[in-house]
Design a protein around this motif. Sequence first.
Motif, short mmCIF file in Angstrom:
data_model
loop_
_atom_site.label_atom_id
_atom_site.label_comp_id
_atom_site.label_asym_id
_atom_site.label_seq_id
_atom_site.Cartn_x
_atom_site.Cartn_y
_atom_site.Cartn_z
N SER A 125 12.30 5.66 -4.49
CA SER A 125 12.79 5.18 -3.02
C SER A 125 12.31 6.25 -2.26
O SER A 125 12.50 7.43 -2.34
N PHE A 126 11.69 5.89 -1.08
CA PHE A 126 11.13 6.90 -0.03
C PHE A 126 10.73 6.20 1.16
O PHE A 126 11.20 4.95 1.24
N SER A 127 10.31 6.83 2.15
CA SER A 127 10.13 6.03 3.33
C SER A 127 8.78 6.99 4.16
O SER A 127 8.34 8.04 3.49
N GLY A 128 8.33 6.34 4.91
CA GLY A 128 7.17 6.89 5.64
C GLY A 128 6.51 6.07 6.68
O GLY A 128 7.42 5.34 7.72
N ARG A 129 5.33 6.14 7.14
CA ARG A 129 4.69 5.48 8.24
C ARG A 129 3.83 4.51 7.52
O ARG A 129 3.03 4.73 6.34
N TRP A 130 3.45 3.62 8.17
CA TRP A 130 2.28 2.37 7.82
C TRP A 130 1.29 2.12 8.90
O TRP A 130 1.61 2.28 10.11
N THR A 131 0.25 1.51 8.65
CA THR A 131 -0.78 0.90 9.23
C THR A 131 -1.31 -0.16 9.04
O THR A 131 -1.17 -0.31 7.60
N VAL A 132 -2.06 -1.05 9.65
CA VAL A 132 -2.52 -2.06 9.30
C VAL A 132 -4.07 -1.51 8.90
O VAL A 132 -4.74 -0.75 9.04
N ALA A 133 -4.37 -2.28 7.81
CA ALA A 133 -5.73 -1.70 6.82
C ALA A 133 -6.67 -2.42 7.70
O ALA A 133 -6.85 -3.44 8.24
N ASP A 134 -7.70 -1.47 7.61
CA ASP A 134 -9.04 -1.92 8.55
C ASP A 134 -9.94 -2.27 7.49
O ASP A 134 -9.90 -2.03 6.29
N GLY A 135 -11.17 -2.87 7.89
CA GLY A 135 -12.02 -3.45 7.11
C GLY A 135 -12.01 -4.75 6.47
O GLY A 135 -11.55 -5.66 7.33
N ASP A 136 -12.57 -5.08 5.44
CA ASP A 136 -12.84 -6.52 5.00
C ASP A 136 -11.43 -7.03 4.25
O ASP A 136 -11.41 -8.13 4.06
N SER A 137 -10.40 -5.90 3.97
CA SER A 137 -9.31 -6.36 3.03
C SER A 137 -8.12 -6.33 3.78
O SER A 137 -7.51 -5.31 4.26
N PRO A 138 -7.58 -7.38 4.43
CA PRO A 138 -6.54 -7.46 5.48
C PRO A 138 -5.20 -7.05 4.59
O PRO A 138 -4.99 -7.28 3.58
N GLY A 139 -4.55 -6.25 5.19
CA GLY A 139 -3.13 -5.73 4.72
C GLY A 139 -2.58 -4.63 5.41
O GLY A 139 -2.84 -4.50 6.28
N ILE A 140 -1.70 -3.99 4.54
CA ILE A 140 -0.96 -2.86 4.97
C ILE A 140 -1.07 -1.85 4.22
O ILE A 140 -1.07 -1.68 2.92
N ARG A 141 -1.06 -0.54 4.76
CA ARG A 141 -1.32 0.85 4.17
C ARG A 141 -0.25 1.66 4.55
O ARG A 141 0.29 2.01 5.54
#
Length: 145
Positions: free
Chosen positions: A89-105
């Motif tokens: 269990s942990f926490s952090g920051r996220w970004t929208v993935a760029d490029g051809d593969s939509p998603g979240i990083r």
Amino acid sequence: MTRHSAGIATSIAVLTLLLTGCTVMAQPEPQDYTGTWVLEGADGDRATEFTVSADRTYTARNIPIDLACRTGNAASSPPGCANGEDSASFSGRWTVADGDSPGIRFYFDDHFVRQGYATNGALGFYSGSLDVPRPDYLFVRSSSD
């Protein structure tokens, strides 16, 4: 260039923009990822989930070690990766993935943890190769969101 040639060139340019604009798939917006994502089939107090906030932070609960501990390097991995535990269990920051593969990083302490790929309204996670037919873990939006 004659007036007729300029008109044809302009028409071709506009048509090209329209056609290519229609074929480009729209990338999901950041707000498309906010909410609680629960491992498909999991429930209860020990549910495996990512809670994604609009302020670009997240909290991960009970994430399987093979999903949370991508690098095997304890210094750049979330807590629990070096302890031999089953989940982290942990926490952090996220970004929208760029490029051809939509998603979240997802990032922990500025280190990349994993990318969730947008898959038919769910988030798919791969712990090994991306060449397998379906994700190893599939997270769906919580019904309470």
